[in-house]
Design a protein around this motif. Structure first.
Motif, PDB file in Angstrom:
ATOM      1  N   ALA A  24       0.834  -1.207   0.000  1.00  0.00           N
ATOM      2  CA  ALA A  24       0.000   0.000   0.000  1.00  0.00           C
ATOM      3  C   ALA A  24       0.869   1.257   0.000  1.00  0.00           C
ATOM      4  N   ALA A  25       1.976   1.228   0.770  1.00  0.00           N
ATOM      5  CA  ALA A  25       2.891   2.376   0.787  1.00  0.00           C
ATOM      6  C   ALA A  25       3.593   2.532  -0.557  1.00  0.00           C
ATOM      7  N   SER A  26       3.920   1.427  -1.198  1.00  0.00           N
ATOM      8  CA  SER A  26       4.610   1.490  -2.482  1.00  0.00           C
ATOM      9  C   SER A  26       3.710   2.027  -3.582  1.00  0.00           C
ATOM     10  N   PHE A  27       2.454   1.566  -3.617  1.00  0.00           N
ATOM     11  CA  PHE A  27       1.522   2.008  -4.650  1.00  0.00           C
ATOM     12  C   PHE A  27       0.815   3.311  -4.288  1.00  0.00           C
ATOM     13  N   GLY A  28       0.863   3.688  -3.022  1.00  0.00           N
ATOM     14  CA  GLY A  28       0.225   4.927  -2.599  1.00  0.00           C
ATOM     15  C   GLY A  28      -1.277   4.861  -2.581  1.00  0.00           C
ATOM     16  N   THR A  29      -1.837   3.702  -2.277  1.00  0.00           N
ATOM     17  CA  THR A  29      -3.295   3.569  -2.245  1.00  0.00           C
ATOM     18  C   THR A  29      -3.684   2.409  -1.334  1.00  0.00           C
ATOM     19  N   PRO A  30      -4.845   2.474  -0.676  1.00  0.00           N
ATOM     20  CA  PRO A  30      -5.319   1.322   0.095  1.00  0.00           C
ATOM     21  C   PRO A  30      -5.514   0.114  -0.815  1.00  0.00           C
ATOM     22  N   LEU A  31      -5.263  -1.062  -0.283  1.00  0.00           N
ATOM     23  CA  LEU A  31      -5.436  -2.269  -1.080  1.00  0.00           C
ATOM     24  C   LEU A  31      -5.739  -3.459  -0.180  1.00  0.00           C
ATOM     25  N   ARG A  32      -6.183  -4.525  -0.816  1.00  0.00           N
ATOM     26  CA  ARG A  32      -6.451  -5.782  -0.115  1.00  0.00           C
ATOM     27  C   ARG A  32      -5.649  -6.871  -0.799  1.00  0.00           C
ATOM     28  N   VAL A  33      -5.027  -7.733  -0.007  1.00  0.00           N
ATOM     29  CA  VAL A  33      -4.201  -8.812  -0.541  1.00  0.00           C
ATOM     30  C   VAL A  33      -4.835 -10.147  -0.190  1.00  0.00           C
ATOM     31  N   ARG A  34      -5.010 -10.973  -1.200  1.00  0.00           N
ATOM     32  CA  ARG A  34      -5.469 -12.341  -0.978  1.00  0.00           C
ATOM     33  C   ARG A  34      -4.357 -13.282  -1.435  1.00  0.00           C
ATOM     34  N   VAL A  35      -4.079 -14.300  -0.655  1.00  0.00           N
ATOM     35  CA  VAL A  35      -2.968 -15.199  -0.958  1.00  0.00           C
ATOM     36  C   VAL A  35      -3.495 -16.556  -1.384  1.00  0.00           C
ATOM     37  N   GLY A  36      -2.653 -17.259  -2.145  1.00  0.00           N
ATOM     38  CA  GLY A  36      -3.011 -18.595  -2.593  1.00  0.00           C
ATOM     39  C   GLY A  36      -2.727 -19.636  -1.521  1.00  0.00           C
ATOM     40  N   LEU A  37      -2.617 -20.888  -1.942  1.00  0.00           N
ATOM     41  CA  LEU A  37      -2.398 -21.971  -0.994  1.00  0.00           C
ATOM     42  C   LEU A  37      -1.006 -21.920  -0.394  1.00  0.00           C
ATOM     43  N   ASP A  38      -0.031 -21.492  -1.194  1.00  0.00           N
ATOM     44  CA  ASP A  38       1.341 -21.429  -0.679  1.00  0.00           C
ATOM     45  C   ASP A  38       1.540 -20.144   0.124  1.00  0.00           C
ATOM     46  N   PRO A  39       2.244 -20.230   1.258  1.00  0.00           N
ATOM     47  CA  PRO A  39       2.506 -19.017   2.051  1.00  0.00           C
ATOM     48  C   PRO A  39       3.306 -18.011   1.223  1.00  0.00           C
ATOM     49  N   PRO A  40       2.925 -16.743   1.236  1.00  0.00           N
ATOM     50  CA  PRO A  40       3.636 -15.758   0.416  1.00  0.00           C
ATOM     51  C   PRO A  40       4.947 -15.333   1.072  1.00  0.00           C
ATOM     52  N   ARG A  41       5.839 -14.848   0.244  1.00  0.00           N
ATOM     53  CA  ARG A  41       7.027 -14.163   0.731  1.00  0.00           C
ATOM     54  C   ARG A  41       7.353 -13.060  -0.263  1.00  0.00           C
ATOM     55  N   LEU A  42       7.523 -11.851   0.217  1.00  0.00           N
ATOM     56  CA  LEU A  42       7.775 -10.713  -0.655  1.00  0.00           C
ATOM     57  C   LEU A  42       9.129 -10.095  -0.343  1.00  0.00           C
ATOM     58  N   TRP A  43       9.930  -9.912  -1.406  1.00  0.00           N
ATOM     59  CA  TRP A  43      11.172  -9.137  -1.313  1.00  0.00           C
ATOM     60  C   TRP A  43      10.955  -7.851  -2.109  1.00  0.00           C
ATOM     61  N   GLN A  44      11.410  -6.755  -1.563  1.00  0.00           N
ATOM     62  CA  GLN A  44      11.219  -5.497  -2.285  1.00  0.00           C
ATOM     63  C   GLN A  44      12.363  -4.523  -1.991  1.00  0.00           C
ATOM     64  N   HIS A  45      12.776  -3.820  -3.039  1.00  0.00           N
ATOM     65  CA  HIS A  45      13.765  -2.743  -2.926  1.00  0.00           C
ATOM     66  C   HIS A  45      13.137  -1.515  -3.571  1.00  0.00           C
ATOM     67  N   ARG A  46      12.877  -0.478  -2.776  1.00  0.00           N
ATOM     68  CA  ARG A  46      12.206   0.721  -3.276  1.00  0.00           C
ATOM     69  C   ARG A  46      13.077   1.946  -3.050  1.00  0.00           C
ATOM     70  N   ILE A  47      13.111   2.821  -4.053  1.00  0.00           N
ATOM     71  CA  ILE A  47      13.832   4.086  -3.947  1.00  0.00           C
ATOM     72  C   ILE A  47      12.831   5.218  -4.143  1.00  0.00           C
ATOM     73  N   ASP A  48      12.719   6.079  -3.154  1.00  0.00           N
ATOM     74  CA  ASP A  48      11.824   7.230  -3.224  1.00  0.00           C
ATOM     75  C   ASP A  48      12.622   8.454  -3.652  1.00  0.00           C
ATOM     76  N   LEU A  49      12.117   9.125  -4.692  1.00  0.00           N
ATOM     77  CA  LEU A  49      12.750  10.347  -5.196  1.00  0.00           C
ATOM     78  C   LEU A  49      11.741  11.494  -5.192  1.00  0.00           C
ATOM     79  N   GLY A  50      11.031  11.654  -4.103  1.00  0.00           N
ATOM     80  CA  GLY A  50      10.003  12.685  -4.050  1.00  0.00           C
ATOM     81  C   GLY A  50       8.807  12.274  -4.881  1.00  0.00           C
ATOM     82  N   PRO A  51       8.611  12.877  -6.070  1.00  0.00           N
ATOM     83  CA  PRO A  51       7.426  12.556  -6.878  1.00  0.00           C
ATOM     84  C   PRO A  51       7.534  11.263  -7.673  1.00  0.00           C
ATOM     85  N   VAL A  52       8.640  10.525  -7.520  1.00  0.00           N
ATOM     86  CA  VAL A  52       8.826   9.265  -8.236  1.00  0.00           C
ATOM     87  C   VAL A  52       9.264   8.190  -7.245  1.00  0.00           C
ATOM     88  N   ARG A  53       8.644   7.009  -7.343  1.00  0.00           N
ATOM     89  CA  ARG A  53       9.052   5.857  -6.532  1.00  0.00           C
ATOM     90  C   ARG A  53       9.367   4.700  -7.477  1.00  0.00           C
TER      91      ARG A  53
END
Length: 321
Positions: A24-53
């Motif tokens: 939600a912080a990355s996309f800048g909007t509220p969201l809902r996440v539904r997962v499949g049968l396998d447990p999820p794992r998320l890796w993320q690298h984000r760079i914030d440049l003011g008006p660009v992410r």
């Protein structure tokens, strides 16, 4: 008018609640996440440049994401992950390598993100409007999206080249990333590439008032503003606001009276400021590259070529005179 220094965020979690909050912080909007049968794992690298992410992300499992609708433009690239997206009544499947718009700004969408990696670029609408020259200030104008399907191959290449340049040449160089003029120019470059990739063919929005305002008075006011603030991360919209006209009018004025653009003229002012710095510099303490970066010139070869064309000698000759 100041550019924001890059801020890096790294994330690695199996917790669905934390994954939802981080996305939600990355996309800048509220969201809902539904997962499949396998447990999820998320890796993320984000760079914030003011008006660009800018985000690089990968996950295992199968994520279904319902987004409320970002107040921004989100461009995605499916790197190794297949993606299915439904937005504005259209459903598209994207294969690895495809570049696409997540959804029209402020429109909800649903995404099925299968195991693999994607990249995203989130751009503020105000930035896009200013780069497009549709608004000197205030609310951004609606974007004219060309399509919601995959971008054509030549635009995919353009997008990949631009974002790779930003990541490697700007953000990958700590000295360059610390220079406000360099970061500001890079942000505008990515915004311009985004507009090229996702919007309809350019429309001439020049009005009768713009043509009336494109006089020598506008040029004089714009030039005075640029001379006073050349060291700051000013944009075409800032120049237009200082001249009290629209960005279209100031562009037309410079084309008509100087046969150039406002930003090209600003680069010329900065080139002369760099020349003055080189004349005053102590070669034991300064370098050509550092002075070039200070004035917003990231490419050493381009700076050298422009400098030689303007002053007849390479910048190193001036520094080590």
């Amino acid at each position: 008018m100041s550019a924001q220094a890059p801020v890096t965020h790294r994330f690695d979690s199996r917790d669905p609640a934390l994954i939802r909050t981080h996305l939600a912080a990355s996309f800048g909007t509220p969201l809902r996440v539904r997962v499949g049968l396998d447990p999820p794992r998320l890796w993320q690298h984000r760079i914030d440049l003011g008006p660009v992410r800018l985000t690089q992300a990968a996950h295992c499992g199968d994520l279904h994401i319902d987004l409320a609708g970002p107040d921004a433009l989100v461009i995605c690239q499916a790197v190794t992950a297949p993606v299915v997206r439904t937005a504005a009544g259209e459903r598209h499947r994207f294969a690895p390598g495809d570049v696409f718009v997540l959804a029209p700004p402020r429109h909800p969408c649903t995404v099925r993100w299968q195991a693999g990696s994607i990249t995203t670029c989130v751009l503020d609408l105000d930035l896009l409007a200013r780069v497009a020259g549709t608004a000197p200030a205030g609310p951004a104008s609606p974007l004219r999206l060309a399509a919601l399907g995959p971008a054509p191959p030549h635009l995919v290449r353009h997008w990949r080249t631009t974002t790779a340049y930003l990541r490697e040449a700007v953000l990958g160089d700590p000295e360059a990333a610390g220079q406000p003029l360099v970061v500001g120019a890079a942000v505008r470059m990515v915004a311009a590439a985004a507009l090229t990739v996702v919007t309809d063919a350019a429309v001439d929005d020049t009005t009768a008032r713009d043509r009336r305002d494109a006089g020598v008075g506008t040029v004089r006011r714009a030039l005075a503003f640029m001379e006073r603030h050349a060291e700051r991360n000013i944009r075409a919209a800032d120049i237009a606001a200082a001249a009290n006209v629209t960005p279209r009018a100031v562009q037309l004025a410079f084309r008509t009276h100087l046969d150039t653009t406002p930003m090209a003229h600003l680069r010329g002012i900065r080139l002369h400021r760099a020349h003055q710095d080189l004349l005053r510099a102590d070669p034991e303490r300064e370098t050509v590259s550092r002075i070039a970066l200070r004035w917003g010139f990231l490419s050493h070869s381009r700076f050298t070529a422009r400098y030689r064309a303007a002053f007849g000698v390479p910048p190193s000759r001036t520094l080590y005179r």
